[in-house]
Design an enzyme around this catalytic site. Structure first.
Site, short mmCIF file in Angstrom:
data_model
loop_
_atom_site.label_atom_id
_atom_site.label_comp_id
_atom_site.label_asym_id
_atom_site.label_seq_id
_atom_site.Cartn_x
_atom_site.Cartn_y
_atom_site.Cartn_z
N THR A 142 0.82 -1.22 0.00
CA THR A 142 0.00 0.00 0.00
C THR A 142 0.85 1.26 0.00
O THR A 142 1.95 1.28 0.56
CB THR A 142 -0.90 0.01 1.25
OG1 THR A 142 -1.52 1.30 1.35
CG2 THR A 142 -0.12 -0.22 2.52
N TYR A 147 -1.99 0.36 9.91
CA TYR A 147 -2.24 -0.34 8.64
C TYR A 147 -0.98 -0.27 7.78
O TYR A 147 -0.49 -1.30 7.29
CB TYR A 147 -3.42 0.31 7.92
CG TYR A 147 -3.59 -0.16 6.50
CD1 TYR A 147 -3.87 -1.48 6.22
CD2 TYR A 147 -3.44 0.73 5.42
CE1 TYR A 147 -4.00 -1.92 4.90
CE2 TYR A 147 -3.58 0.31 4.12
CZ TYR A 147 -3.86 -1.02 3.87
OH TYR A 147 -3.98 -1.44 2.57
C1 UD1 Z 1 -6.31 4.24 2.77
C2 UD1 Z 1 -4.88 3.90 2.53
C3 UD1 Z 1 -4.77 3.00 1.38
C4 UD1 Z 1 -5.61 1.79 1.61
C5 UD1 Z 1 -7.03 2.19 1.82
C6 UD1 Z 1 -7.83 0.98 2.16
C7 UD1 Z 1 -3.54 5.79 3.28
C8 UD1 Z 1 -2.84 7.01 2.89
N1 UD1 Z 1 -4.12 5.11 2.28
O1 UD1 Z 1 -6.75 5.07 1.74
O2 UD1 Z 1 -3.44 2.61 1.22
O3 UD1 Z 1 -5.52 0.91 0.55
O4 UD1 Z 1 -7.11 3.11 2.89
O5 UD1 Z 1 -8.73 1.18 3.15
O6 UD1 Z 1 -3.54 5.43 4.44
N2 UD1 Z 1 -12.74 10.79 2.81
C9 UD1 Z 1 -13.78 11.67 3.09
N3 UD1 Z 1 -15.00 11.15 3.41
C10 UD1 Z 1 -15.26 9.81 3.46
C11 UD1 Z 1 -14.20 8.93 3.18
C12 UD1 Z 1 -12.96 9.45 2.86
O7 UD1 Z 1 -13.60 12.88 3.07
O8 UD1 Z 1 -16.39 9.40 3.77
C13 UD1 Z 1 -11.44 11.34 2.42
C14 UD1 Z 1 -10.28 10.90 3.28
O9 UD1 Z 1 -10.10 11.77 4.37
C15 UD1 Z 1 -9.15 10.95 2.25
C16 UD1 Z 1 -9.82 10.56 0.94
O10 UD1 Z 1 -11.18 10.83 1.13
O11 UD1 Z 1 -8.66 12.26 2.11
C17 UD1 Z 1 -9.65 9.09 0.60
O12 UD1 Z 1 -10.01 8.31 1.73
P1 UD1 Z 1 -10.29 6.74 1.59
O13 UD1 Z 1 -11.09 6.49 0.38
O14 UD1 Z 1 -10.83 6.27 2.89
O15 UD1 Z 1 -8.87 6.11 1.33
P2 UD1 Z 1 -7.48 6.38 2.07
O16 UD1 Z 1 -7.69 6.54 3.53
O17 UD1 Z 1 -6.75 7.45 1.34
#
Ligand code: UD1
Length: 330
Positions: free
Chosen positions: A119, A143
């Site tokens: 990841t 993670y």
């Molecule tokens: C994370 C991991 C990634 C992993 C994935 C699996 C990191 C940097 N990345 O991705 O390697 O494969 O999880 O679970 O740790 N967001 C919102 N609202 C929501 C959901 C997300 O604003 O309801 C935002 C988050 O704050 C982030 C972006 O959207 O900025 C992406 O989030 P998400 O889709 O959860 O993935 P990551 O956390 O980036």
């Protein structure tokens, strides 16, 4: 030369099932291993499924022997960043310790090739939000560290044995099979595109934006979103590379450009033709401001050619999948 079978741990999960589908389309012999704690039996389609935990050595050894496995693709893992912050030992057990156990089985079973689902979270907060493979690793959540520890074990095992590996550091995987057969069905999903598509089809009332004060162009988090079918194709390219004698390597899988949370939500509104109800919330623990791949190396080393590099295309397949799940839930 006749190749052995491929064991796909986590084969009933989101990414593992898309890889299995592509391998079957190439007439590879495939067996899925999944304890169905988060995976779905429906996701494996016609692939033989062994129901068991990847950390259970007897089950894994029996599967390797029974199917004549010479390649393992290892997807089984816990993957929710905020959960890993609250329950780190779950992540070190299910990701790190289970990978150690699997590697031991691979050595005993003389597995030759290993493709590891790593990841971008291993990079933590890289300078300017961009990470190349030689960017120092510095995970900021359990993670990411649980996966990085697995990468280290794998590298050490490959030094000490004939096993060769490709570790793929995924950026943000999204979308679903363009044939509409499989997709991500996780209940209580946390991934942004899945959550936003669920809201667009009426399964959720609203979408939260976690953090609007990041040092990014619009204040929301920036990520490199990649279509799950392009990601799956990278695993087939890795297999071909290893079979051709390629040396062990660690590669980013991303497109090399990022989108903010607001840009993603705008895409979902554009594709669905409906406005989303959005709520602004504080930052989520464990989230870096921006994380985008330097992604040249995989194109060079594996000759990987992404075909679905377009945010609206990713969202379109994600939305189609949510609509299908509404009609016919898993
Ligand atoms: C994370 C991991 C990634 C992993 C994935 C699996 C990191 C940097 N990345 O991705 O390697 O494969 O999880 O679970 O740790 N967001 C919102 N609202 C929501 C959901 C997300 O604003 O309801 C935002 C988050 O704050 C982030 C972006 O959207 O900025 C992406 O989030 P998400 O889709 O959860 O993935 P990551 O956390 O980036």
């Amino acid at each position: 030369m006749k190749h052995g079978a491929i064991l796909i741990t986590g084969g009933a999960g989101y990414i593992g099932s898309h890889v299995a589908l592509q391998l079957r389309a190439r007439a590879e012999r495939v067996v899925a291993l999944d304890d169905l704690s988060r995976g779905f039996r429906q996701a494996v389609l016609d692939v033989p499924l062994v129901v068991g935990n990847v950390g259970d050595r007897d089950t894994v050894r029996a599967a390797l022997d029974a199917h004549g496995v010479d390649t393992v693709m290892h997807f089984a893992a816990c993957t929710v960043v905020p959960e890993s912050v609250g329950d780190p030992l779950k992540y070190y057990l299910n990701n790190t310790c289970a990978t150690r156990s699997l590697l031991q089985c691979c050595l005993e079973g003389e597995v030759r090739h290993f493709v590891f689902s790593s990841t971008a979270a291993v990079y933590g907060i890289p300078a300017a939000g961009v990470a190349a493979e030689d960017t120092p690793t510095s995970p900021i959540n359990p993670y990411g560290s649980s996966k990085l520890m697995s990468e280290w074990m794998l590298a050490a095992v490959a030094e000490a044995s004939p096993l060769r590996y490709v570790s793929l550091r995924y950026f943000n995987v999204a979308g679903s099979d363009s044939g509409g057969r499989i997709g991500q069905a996780t209940p209580n999903a946390t991934l942004l595109i899945k959550v936003a598509c669920e809201a667009a089809v009426g399964k959720r009332a609203e979408v939260a934006i976690f953090g609007t004060d990041y040092p990014t162009p619009d204040g929301t988090g920036v990520r490199d979103y990649i279509h799950v079918e392009d990601l799956a194709a990278a695993h087939l390219d890795a297999l071909q590379y290893l079979r051709a004698g390629g040396g062990s390597t660690t590669l980013n899988v991303g497109y090399g450009h990022g989108y903010s949370v607001r840009q993603v939500l705008a895409s979902v509104e554009r594709v669905s033709g409906k406005p989303l109800k959005v709520r602004e919330e504080p930052r989520r623990p464990g989230d870096p401001p921006a994380l985008v791949a330097r992604a040249e190396r995989i194109r060079r080393e594996l000759r990987w050619k992404p075909r679905l590099n377009d945010l609206d295309t990713i969202v379109r397949t994600g939305l189609a999948w949510e609509e299908r799940l509404l009609r016919n839930p898993w």
